[in-house]
Design a protein around this motif. Structure first.
Motif, PDB file in Angstrom:
ATOM      1  N   ARG A   3       4.892  -3.986  -7.506  1.00 37.19           N
ATOM      2  CA  ARG A   3       5.116  -4.350  -6.106  1.00 37.19           C
ATOM      3  C   ARG A   3       6.593  -4.656  -5.913  1.00 37.19           C
ATOM      4  N   ILE A   4       7.182  -4.035  -4.897  1.00 30.74           N
ATOM      5  CA  ILE A   4       8.568  -4.288  -4.530  1.00 30.74           C
ATOM      6  C   ILE A   4       8.560  -4.925  -3.159  1.00 30.74           C
ATOM      7  N   GLN A   5       9.103  -6.125  -3.039  1.00 30.66           N
ATOM      8  CA  GLN A   5       9.115  -6.819  -1.757  1.00 30.66           C
ATOM      9  C   GLN A   5      10.467  -6.628  -1.073  1.00 30.66           C
ATOM     10  N   LEU A   6      10.414  -6.324   0.200  1.00 30.33           N
ATOM     11  CA  LEU A   6      11.597  -6.018   0.996  1.00 30.33           C
ATOM     12  C   LEU A   6      11.766  -7.047   2.098  1.00 30.33           C
ATOM     13  N   GLY A   7      13.006  -7.351   2.439  1.00 24.89           N
ATOM     14  CA  GLY A   7      13.264  -8.253   3.550  1.00 24.89           C
ATOM     15  C   GLY A   7      12.786  -7.674   4.864  1.00 24.89           C
ATOM     16  N   ASN A   8      12.345  -8.549   5.767  1.00 22.38           N
ATOM     17  CA  ASN A   8      11.877  -8.111   7.079  1.00 22.38           C
ATOM     18  C   ASN A   8      11.987  -9.295   8.029  1.00 22.38           C
ATOM     19  N   GLU A  12       6.354  -9.031  10.427  1.00 24.03           N
ATOM     20  CA  GLU A  12       5.450 -10.068   9.915  1.00 24.03           C
ATOM     21  C   GLU A  12       5.859 -10.620   8.552  1.00 24.03           C
ATOM     22  N   GLY A  13       7.148 -10.674   8.268  1.00 24.46           N
ATOM     23  CA  GLY A  13       7.579 -11.198   6.987  1.00 24.46           C
ATOM     24  C   GLY A  13       7.726 -10.112   5.947  1.00 24.46           C
ATOM     25  N   GLU A  14       7.975 -10.509   4.714  1.00 24.33           N
ATOM     26  CA  GLU A  14       8.300  -9.568   3.649  1.00 24.33           C
ATOM     27  C   GLU A  14       7.336  -8.394   3.596  1.00 24.33           C
ATOM     28  N   ASN A  15       7.914  -7.180   3.494  1.00 27.15           N
ATOM     29  CA  ASN A  15       7.112  -5.974   3.328  1.00 27.15           C
ATOM     30  C   ASN A  15       6.855  -5.707   1.860  1.00 27.15           C
ATOM     31  N   ASP A  16       5.682  -5.168   1.563  1.00 25.03           N
ATOM     32  CA  ASP A  16       5.348  -4.755   0.203  1.00 25.03           C
ATOM     33  C   ASP A  16       5.342  -3.244   0.105  1.00 25.03           C
ATOM     34  N   ASP A  40      17.558  -2.825  -0.560  1.00 32.70           N
ATOM     35  CA  ASP A  40      16.509  -3.585  -1.254  1.00 32.70           C
ATOM     36  C   ASP A  40      15.568  -2.651  -2.013  1.00 32.70           C
ATOM     37  N   LEU A  41      15.140  -1.590  -1.352  1.00 27.17           N
ATOM     38  CA  LEU A  41      14.195  -0.669  -1.980  1.00 27.17           C
ATOM     39  C   LEU A  41      14.855   0.076  -3.141  1.00 27.17           C
ATOM     40  N   ASP A 239     -12.526  -5.789  -5.183  1.00 23.27           N
ATOM     41  CA  ASP A 239     -12.146  -6.898  -6.058  1.00 23.27           C
ATOM     42  C   ASP A 239     -10.857  -7.560  -5.594  1.00 23.27           C
ATOM     43  N   ALA A 240      -9.945  -6.779  -5.028  1.00 25.54           N
ATOM     44  CA  ALA A 240      -8.671  -7.314  -4.558  1.00 25.54           C
ATOM     45  C   ALA A 240      -8.114  -6.361  -3.515  1.00 25.54           C
ATOM     46  N   ALA A 241      -7.248  -6.902  -2.660  1.00 22.29           N
ATOM     47  CA  ALA A 241      -6.529  -6.088  -1.692  1.00 22.29           C
ATOM     48  C   ALA A 241      -5.043  -6.341  -1.851  1.00 22.29           C
ATOM     49  N   HIS A 242      -4.273  -5.271  -1.757  1.00 22.00           N
ATOM     50  CA  HIS A 242      -2.821  -5.339  -1.871  1.00 22.00           C
ATOM     51  C   HIS A 242      -2.261  -5.021  -0.487  1.00 22.00           C
ATOM     52  N   PRO A 243      -1.839  -6.041   0.260  1.00 23.25           N
ATOM     53  CA  PRO A 243      -1.505  -5.861   1.670  1.00 23.25           C
ATOM     54  C   PRO A 243      -0.091  -5.334   1.878  1.00 23.25           C
ATOM     55  N   GLY A 244       0.221  -5.029   3.132  1.00 20.57           N
ATOM     56  CA  GLY A 244       1.540  -4.534   3.482  1.00 20.57           C
ATOM     57  C   GLY A 244       2.580  -5.614   3.588  1.00 20.57           C
ATOM     58  N   HIS A 245       2.163  -6.878   3.571  1.00 24.19           N
ATOM     59  CA  HIS A 245       3.078  -8.015   3.649  1.00 24.19           C
ATOM     60  C   HIS A 245       2.574  -9.120   2.732  1.00 24.19           C
ATOM     61  N   ARG A 246       3.483  -9.708   2.007  1.00 25.72           N
ATOM     62  CA  ARG A 246       3.249 -10.907   1.224  1.00 25.72           C
ATOM     63  C   ARG A 246       2.342 -10.656   0.020  1.00 25.72           C
ATOM     64  N   GLU A 247       1.524 -11.649  -0.345  1.00 21.04           N
ATOM     65  CA  GLU A 247       0.906 -11.652  -1.667  1.00 21.04           C
ATOM     66  C   GLU A 247      -0.474 -10.984  -1.681  1.00 21.04           C
ATOM     67  N   ARG A 248      -0.925 -10.693  -2.913  1.00 20.50           N
ATOM     68  CA  ARG A 248      -2.235 -10.089  -3.136  1.00 20.50           C
ATOM     69  C   ARG A 248      -3.336 -10.976  -2.563  1.00 20.50           C
ATOM     70  N   ILE A 249      -4.389 -10.347  -2.070  1.00 19.99           N
ATOM     71  CA  ILE A 249      -5.564 -11.052  -1.559  1.00 19.99           C
ATOM     72  C   ILE A 249      -6.681 -10.892  -2.583  1.00 19.99           C
ATOM     73  N   ASP A 250      -7.092 -12.008  -3.194  1.00 25.08           N
ATOM     74  CA  ASP A 250      -8.056 -11.944  -4.289  1.00 25.08           C
ATOM     75  C   ASP A 250      -9.510 -11.913  -3.816  1.00 25.08           C
ATOM     76  N   GLU A 251      -9.780 -12.306  -2.583  1.00 24.65           N
ATOM     77  CA  GLU A 251     -11.145 -12.238  -2.042  1.00 24.65           C
ATOM     78  C   GLU A 251     -11.101 -11.511  -0.702  1.00 24.65           C
ATOM     79  N   PRO A 252     -10.890 -10.200  -0.732  1.00 27.04           N
ATOM     80  CA  PRO A 252     -10.690  -9.465   0.525  1.00 27.04           C
ATOM     81  C   PRO A 252     -11.895  -9.493   1.454  1.00 27.04           C
ATOM     82  N   SER A 253     -13.103  -9.504   0.911  1.00 24.97           N
ATOM     83  CA  SER A 253     -14.273  -9.554   1.794  1.00 24.97           C
ATOM     84  C   SER A 253     -14.302 -10.862   2.573  1.00 24.97           C
TER      85      SER A 253
END
Length: 352
Positions: A3-8, A12-16, A40-41, A239-253
């Protein structure tokens, strides 16, 4: 997967951006086409020995500039294939202009929302200040539809169409065991057979509820579409979601069910505004819900109010004269206006 985080500072905050560098090299999303974000990228890729010229494929979750803006520049240096859902393709290949660049579409949208002239001018000035180059150069795109498979970086991605935030927003389901060195989240939880994970784009965010109504004014029935997308995420039980902003979501449902419940609560608040104040425009409902707004939220606030009013109008709970909405059914069953999920009881009462 890296995961590479970019300024924004605009959205909605840091892009992934996600780098898949197996047999081939692929990116999921790219960041906005601003010089500092490009640097950054480039720096983030260089840490893994990758340059723009090495990229074989760019897979886009949706057309928004903070996700697709650099796709054309990467393609120009690498001849990478750029994949995007067919509904969002015109906004990536340049054949259609987005709201912030189309004065006719702006006028039609702002009329429908009842936006005052002074606020239109304020929002247009914001667009002009930040949007001129955000989308970058157009890309030649390869389109896909729901359920299609894309080979990206040696990983098979299944396109999971999740419209609402945009018409073509798509998540990508994958088996984390296909990624060399990647420990599946399910294994971390002690599951015998780890399940799928999801690149979620902006369909699911860890801290915000993704905007509907203002984020893509092309979407027909945006709230209904997004509610069904959330229910689909719950049903897939990733099991997990990797969103477009910020950190991993461990309980996406659970996160999806929480956002869905948030929209039930917001619908009740919209009904309260109409009951207390009488007929109102989307702009007036937005003011009652969110107060004074600035920058991009001058778009997102009334867009969100419109999405809820439009949903209520489709259900016959309110009626519209084209701009203002009047309450017809003062005591609707709000829960019946949204899909149900097995997790509804777990999140009941939460604002999301």
């Amino acid at each position: 997967m890296k995961r590479i985080q970019l300024g924004n500072t605009v959205f909605e905050g840091e892009n992934d951006v996600y780098l898949l560098d197996g047999e081939t090299t692929a990116l999921v999303d790219t960041g906005v086409a601003l010089p500092d974000v490009r640097r950054d990228l480039e720096a983030g890729l260089a840490e893994h020995g990758v340059a723009f010229a090495d990229v074989d494929a760019v897979v886009l979750t949706h057309w928004h500039p903070d996700h697709a803006g650099l796709a054309g520049e990467i393609q120009a240096e690498s001849d990478a294939d750029v994949y995007v859902h067919e509904a969002d393709a015109p906004l990536v290949d340049g054949s259609e202009a987005p709201l912030f660049a189309d004065r006719d579409l702006q006028r039609e949208t702002f009329d429908r929302w009842g936006m005052p002239e002074a606020d239109r001018e304020r929002l247009t000035a914001f667009f002009d200040a930040v949007s001129a180059d955000l989308s970058g150069r157009p890309a030649d795109v390869t389109t896909f539809g729901d359920g299609d498979a894309i080979d990206a970086g040696g990983v098979e991605l299944e396109a999971v169409h999740l419209p609402g935030h945009t018409a073509g927003l798509t998540g990508f389901a994958f088996d984390p065991r296909e990624i060399p060195g990647r420990e599946p989240v399910g294994a971390e939880r002690g599951r015998a057979a780890p399940g799928e994970e999801l690149f979620a784009g902006d369909a699911l965010l860890p801290r915000y509820t993704p905007n509907v109504g203002g984020a893509d004014v092309r979407v027909d029935g945006p709230l209904a579409a997004y509610a069904e997308s959330l229910a689909r995420i719950v049903a897939r039980d990733f099991d997990a979601a990797h969103p477009g902003h910020r950190e991993r979501i461990d309980e996406p449902s659970l996160r999806a069910a929480t956002i869905l419940d948030h929209h039930r609560h917001r619908t009740r608040r919209v009904l309260d505004v109409l009951a207390d104040e009488g007929p109102a425009t989307a702009w007036e409902v937005s003011a009652a819900l969110f107060g004074d707004l600035s920058e991009i939220h001058v778009l997102h606030g009334p867009g969100e109010a419109f999405a809820h009013l439009d949903h209520l109008a489709d259900a016959g709970v309110v009626e519209s004269d084209g701009t203002a909405y009047r309450l017809v059914d003062p005591s609707p069953d709000v829960d019946a206006l949204f899909p149900t999920t097995p997790l509804d009881d777990a999140v009941d009462g939460s604002e999301g």
